[in-house]
Write a protein that holds these residues in place. Structure first.
Motif, PDB file in Angstrom:
ATOM      1  N   GLY A 104       5.700  -4.459  -0.928  1.00 21.67           N
ATOM      2  CA  GLY A 104       6.462  -3.913   0.266  1.00 21.67           C
ATOM      3  C   GLY A 104       7.258  -5.150   0.947  1.00 21.67           C
ATOM      4  N   LYS A 105       7.634  -4.418   1.976  1.00 25.69           N
ATOM      5  CA  LYS A 105       8.576  -5.343   2.854  1.00 25.69           C
ATOM      6  C   LYS A 105       7.878  -6.620   3.518  1.00 25.69           C
ATOM      7  CE  LYS A 105      12.980  -3.935   2.786  1.00 25.69           C
ATOM      8  NZ  LYS A 105      13.451  -3.087   3.918  1.00 25.69           N
ATOM      9  N   LYS A 106       6.607  -6.306   3.836  1.00 23.01           N
ATOM     10  CA  LYS A 106       5.680  -6.990   4.295  1.00 23.01           C
ATOM     11  C   LYS A 106       5.547  -8.229   3.353  1.00 23.01           C
ATOM     12  CE  LYS A 106       0.920  -7.611   6.458  1.00 23.01           C
ATOM     13  NZ  LYS A 106      -0.167  -6.857   7.110  1.00 23.01           N
ATOM     14  N   GLU A 107       5.311  -7.962   2.280  1.00 24.04           N
ATOM     15  CA  GLU A 107       4.977  -8.867   1.250  1.00 24.04           C
ATOM     16  C   GLU A 107       6.079  -9.819   0.794  1.00 24.04           C
ATOM     17  OE1 GLU A 107       1.682  -6.444   1.416  1.00 24.04           O
ATOM     18  OE2 GLU A 107       3.709  -5.821   0.952  1.00 24.04           O
ATOM     19  N   TRP A 108       7.240  -9.274   0.594  1.00 25.20           N
ATOM     20  CA  TRP A 108       8.451  -9.839   0.728  1.00 25.20           C
ATOM     21  C   TRP A 108       8.945 -11.035   1.600  1.00 25.20           C
ATOM     22  CZ3 TRP A 108      10.635 -11.035  -3.941  1.00 25.20           C
ATOM     23  CH2 TRP A 108      10.230 -10.130  -5.046  1.00 25.20           C
ATOM     24  N   LEU A 109       8.603 -10.627   3.008  1.00 24.45           N
ATOM     25  CA  LEU A 109       8.765 -11.202   3.942  1.00 24.45           C
ATOM     26  C   LEU A 109       7.953 -12.610   4.297  1.00 24.45           C
ATOM     27  CD1 LEU A 109      10.519 -11.464   6.642  1.00 24.45           C
ATOM     28  CD2 LEU A 109       8.849 -10.031   7.594  1.00 24.45           C
ATOM     29  N   GLN A 110       6.727 -12.141   3.704  1.00 22.40           N
ATOM     30  CA  GLN A 110       5.670 -13.408   3.549  1.00 22.40           C
ATOM     31  C   GLN A 110       6.128 -14.281   2.622  1.00 22.40           C
ATOM     32  OE1 GLN A 110       2.072 -10.722   2.724  1.00 22.40           O
ATOM     33  NE2 GLN A 110       1.389 -11.523   4.734  1.00 22.40           N
ATOM     34  N   ALA A 111       6.700 -13.848   1.550  1.00 25.30           N
ATOM     35  CA  ALA A 111       7.121 -14.796   0.473  1.00 25.30           C
ATOM     36  C   ALA A 111       8.286 -15.524   0.738  1.00 25.30           C
ATOM     37  CB  ALA A 111       7.180 -13.962  -1.012  1.00 25.30           C
ATOM     38  N   ALA A 112       9.299 -15.019   1.495  1.00 17.95           N
ATOM     39  CA  ALA A 112      10.409 -15.687   1.732  1.00 17.95           C
ATOM     40  C   ALA A 112      10.496 -17.035   2.597  1.00 17.95           C
ATOM     41  CB  ALA A 112      11.373 -14.486   2.772  1.00 17.95           C
ATOM     42  N   SER A 113       9.326 -17.275   3.225  1.00 19.23           N
ATOM     43  CA  SER A 113       9.032 -18.617   3.771  1.00 19.23           C
ATOM     44  C   SER A 113      10.034 -18.800   4.738  1.00 19.23           C
ATOM     45  CB  SER A 113       8.664 -19.534   2.855  1.00 19.23           C
ATOM     46  OG  SER A 113       7.518 -19.482   1.938  1.00 19.23           O
ATOM     47  N   LEU A 114      10.596 -17.891   5.571  1.00 23.90           N
ATOM     48  CA  LEU A 114      11.528 -18.053   6.679  1.00 23.90           C
ATOM     49  C   LEU A 114      11.214 -19.281   7.768  1.00 23.90           C
ATOM     50  CD1 LEU A 114      13.003 -14.635   7.051  1.00 23.90           C
ATOM     51  CD2 LEU A 114      13.925 -16.189   5.467  1.00 23.90           C
ATOM     52  N   ARG A 115      12.173 -19.904   8.127  1.00 22.39           N
ATOM     53  CA  ARG A 115      12.107 -20.867   9.077  1.00 22.39           C
ATOM     54  C   ARG A 115      11.280 -20.310  10.655  1.00 22.39           C
ATOM     55  NH1 ARG A 115      16.517 -22.355   9.613  1.00 22.39           N
ATOM     56  NH2 ARG A 115      16.988 -21.347  11.451  1.00 22.39           N
ATOM     57  N   ALA A 152       1.042  -1.228  -0.132  1.00 20.68           N
ATOM     58  CA  ALA A 152      -0.029  -0.173  -0.019  1.00 20.68           C
ATOM     59  C   ALA A 152       0.832   1.172   0.072  1.00 20.68           C
ATOM     60  CB  ALA A 152      -1.002  -0.005   1.158  1.00 20.68           C
ATOM     61  N   ASP A 153       1.894   1.219   0.575  1.00 24.62           N
ATOM     62  CA  ASP A 153       3.007   2.304   0.640  1.00 24.62           C
ATOM     63  C   ASP A 153       3.658   2.426  -0.716  1.00 24.62           C
ATOM     64  OD1 ASP A 153       2.927   3.161   3.389  1.00 24.62           O
ATOM     65  OD2 ASP A 153       3.074   1.053   3.453  1.00 24.62           O
ATOM     66  N   ALA A 154       3.916   1.347  -1.591  1.00 28.06           N
ATOM     67  CA  ALA A 154       4.694   1.468  -2.650  1.00 28.06           C
ATOM     68  C   ALA A 154       4.061   2.330  -3.757  1.00 28.06           C
ATOM     69  CB  ALA A 154       4.854   0.151  -3.154  1.00 28.06           C
ATOM     70  N   GLU A 180       0.429  -6.692  11.770  1.00 26.13           N
ATOM     71  CA  GLU A 180      -0.403  -5.498  12.253  1.00 26.13           C
ATOM     72  C   GLU A 180      -0.986  -4.850  10.993  1.00 26.13           C
ATOM     73  OE1 GLU A 180       0.610  -1.723  15.072  1.00 26.13           O
ATOM     74  OE2 GLU A 180       1.707  -3.669  15.482  1.00 26.13           O
ATOM     75  N   ALA A 181      -2.019  -4.446  11.050  1.00 27.27           N
ATOM     76  CA  ALA A 181      -2.803  -3.792  10.190  1.00 27.27           C
ATOM     77  C   ALA A 181      -2.221  -2.110   9.857  1.00 27.27           C
ATOM     78  CB  ALA A 181      -4.373  -3.533  10.372  1.00 27.27           C
ATOM     79  N   ASP A 182      -2.021  -1.628  10.836  1.00 22.18           N
ATOM     80  CA  ASP A 182      -1.535  -0.186  10.995  1.00 22.18           C
ATOM     81  C   ASP A 182      -0.036  -0.155  11.016  1.00 22.18           C
ATOM     82  OD1 ASP A 182      -0.742   2.590  11.100  1.00 22.18           O
ATOM     83  OD2 ASP A 182      -2.257   3.172  12.575  1.00 22.18           O
ATOM     84  N   LEU A 183       0.551   0.231   9.878  1.00 21.27           N
ATOM     85  CA  LEU A 183       2.229   0.139   9.856  1.00 21.27           C
ATOM     86  C   LEU A 183       2.717   1.558   9.903  1.00 21.27           C
ATOM     87  CD1 LEU A 183       2.490  -2.712   6.973  1.00 21.27           C
ATOM     88  CD2 LEU A 183       2.459  -2.978   9.411  1.00 21.27           C
ATOM     89  N   ARG A 184       2.147   2.483  10.042  1.00 19.56           N
ATOM     90  CA  ARG A 184       2.796   3.805  10.310  1.00 19.56           C
ATOM     91  C   ARG A 184       3.898   3.831  11.561  1.00 19.56           C
ATOM     92  NH1 ARG A 184      -2.537   7.514  11.432  1.00 19.56           N
ATOM     93  NH2 ARG A 184      -3.217   5.467  12.451  1.00 19.56           N
ATOM     94  N   TYR A 185       4.004   2.712  12.314  1.00 22.57           N
ATOM     95  CA  TYR A 185       4.997   2.501  13.369  1.00 22.57           C
ATOM     96  C   TYR A 185       6.264   2.219  12.678  1.00 22.57           C
ATOM     97  CZ  TYR A 185       5.681  -2.395  12.682  1.00 22.57           C
ATOM     98  OH  TYR A 185       5.942  -3.805  12.275  1.00 22.57           O
ATOM     99  N   ALA A 197       7.788  -1.232 -14.292  1.00 27.42           N
ATOM    100  CA  ALA A 197       7.750  -2.275 -15.768  1.00 27.42           C
ATOM    101  C   ALA A 197       8.421  -3.512 -14.957  1.00 27.42           C
ATOM    102  CB  ALA A 197       8.767  -1.356 -16.394  1.00 27.42           C
ATOM    103  N   PHE A 198       8.914  -3.608 -13.891  1.00 26.34           N
ATOM    104  CA  PHE A 198       9.577  -4.992 -13.392  1.00 26.34           C
ATOM    105  C   PHE A 198       8.250  -5.676 -12.503  1.00 26.34           C
ATOM    106  CE2 PHE A 198      13.065  -1.657 -14.139  1.00 26.34           C
ATOM    107  CZ  PHE A 198      13.400  -2.330 -15.037  1.00 26.34           C
ATOM    108  N   ASP A 199       7.361  -4.858 -12.374  1.00 28.63           N
ATOM    109  CA  ASP A 199       6.505  -5.620 -11.473  1.00 28.63           C
ATOM    110  C   ASP A 199       6.774  -6.189 -10.215  1.00 28.63           C
ATOM    111  OD1 ASP A 199       3.552  -5.903 -10.801  1.00 28.63           O
ATOM    112  OD2 ASP A 199       3.677  -7.885 -11.883  1.00 28.63           O
ATOM    113  N   ARG A 200       7.877  -5.378  -9.540  1.00 26.27           N
ATOM    114  CA  ARG A 200       8.227  -5.979  -8.233  1.00 26.27           C
ATOM    115  C   ARG A 200       8.067  -5.028  -7.022  1.00 26.27           C
ATOM    116  NH1 ARG A 200      13.385  -6.121  -9.711  1.00 26.27           N
ATOM    117  NH2 ARG A 200      13.650  -6.608 -11.842  1.00 26.27           N
ATOM    118  N   LEU A 201       7.316  -4.042  -7.251  1.00 22.22           N
ATOM    119  CA  LEU A 201       7.212  -3.013  -6.136  1.00 22.22           C
ATOM    120  C   LEU A 201       6.214  -3.511  -4.997  1.00 22.22           C
ATOM    121  CD1 LEU A 201       7.782   0.390  -7.629  1.00 22.22           C
ATOM    122  CD2 LEU A 201       9.386  -1.150  -6.693  1.00 22.22           C
TER     123      LEU A 201
END
Length: 284
Positions: A247-258, A234-236, A270-275, A241-245
């Motif tokens: 957010g950090k939240k979405e990239w973190l979800q996609a990383a599937s870290l242990r 939502a902040d991006a 958290e819904a409100d990410l202004r913090y 043209a590269f369709d990769r923008l």
């Protein structure tokens, strides 16, 4: 070999904490973290060594944090290799670093592995209303078929966002000897100093990210690197043209870290990410 991660942050401290959770909780090989920080409100987290510094203007501040973190890594932890990450630059896959460590170890001349801080002018020229620039764009694409790099600028630079370096006395001395003014570009200063002192063979390029701007400025999948400042999609600024923008939240979800540390969990839930990162800019 003793590898130390040097993390530097000015005021993007939520990014810094998540970077530590990636490194300390998810990378299979356990390496200590030295964190040099210029945010007076920051309190120790899971770094092994915290070095607090006074805030300074952008370029001088970045250099001051880099020097402070590397000095601590060498003097207190006897580092053989430094992995430098600016706080908002995340590397999800440790194997990326291991591959470059092996290449540095096998090459007696190589001292630092990094991408340049280069820019491909073709996308800008293509969109221009100036016919001469549009012609240059077509010419560049033709010339690149035969190996030319026409239209790619600032190749004589080293990305300070993410690099891996041998922490030899000479290399540390070089870093400490750098002097940066407010109008200087640290990436160019570092390249010029390394090549002047050690020659071009000292630089091992990370070609996966070349040229950095605009295609790989924010994301470089081959390096598992995400380095922009938007906490969520939502902040991006919107699809590029590269369709990769995403957010950090979405990239973190996609990383599937242990393992998700508390700061990862907060960003993901958290819904409100202004913090996130407080008053730090979300662009630039």
């Amino acid at each position: 070999m003793q590898v130390v991660v040097c993390l530097t942050s000015f005021n993007r401290t939520d990014c810094a904490r998540i970077s530590m959770e990636i490194v300390k909780l998810n990378w299979p090989r356990k390496w200590p973290v030295v964190h040099a920080c210029a945010d007076s409100t920051y309190t120790r987290y899971i770094e092994d060594i915290l070095v607090m510094r006074e805030p300074r203007p952008l370029t001088r501040g970045a250099l001051d944090l880099l020097v402070a973190s590397m000095e601590a890594a060498v003097t207190k932890l006897n580092a053989d290799y430094i992995v430098h990450l600016e706080a908002d630059t995340w590397i999800f896959d440790q194997n990326v670093i291991l591959r470059y460590l092996e290449r540095l170890e096998s090459d007696p001349h190589a001292l630092i592995a990094a991408s340049s801080w280069s820019t491909d002018r073709v996308p800008e020229w293509t969109r221009s209303h100036d016919i001469r620039r549009r012609v240059r764009a077509r010419l560049a694409l033709l010339l690149r078929r035969v190996g030319s790099r026409y239209g790619i600028r600032d190749r004589k630079s080293l990305s300070t966002q993410f690099f891996i370096a041998k922490s030899t006395p000479a290399m540390l001395d070089l870093i400490k000897s750098l002097r940066a003014g407010d109008g200087d570009i640290l990436e160019k200063l570092l390249y010029e100093a390394v090549v002047r002192r050690f020659g071009r063979r000292a630089v091992l390029g990370m070609h996966e990210r070349e040229p950095v701007h605009p295609q790989f400025r924010d994301v470089c999948e081959p390096l598992s690197l995400v380095c922009h400042h938007w906490p969520s999609a939502a902040d991006a600024p919107g699809p590029d043209a590269f369709d990769r923008l995403r957010g950090k939240k979405e990239w973190l979800q996609a990383a599937s870290l242990r393992t998700h540390g508390p700061h990862m969990k907060r960003l993901l839930s958290e819904a409100d990410l202004r913090y996130y990162n407080g008053d730090a800019k979300r662009t630039g």
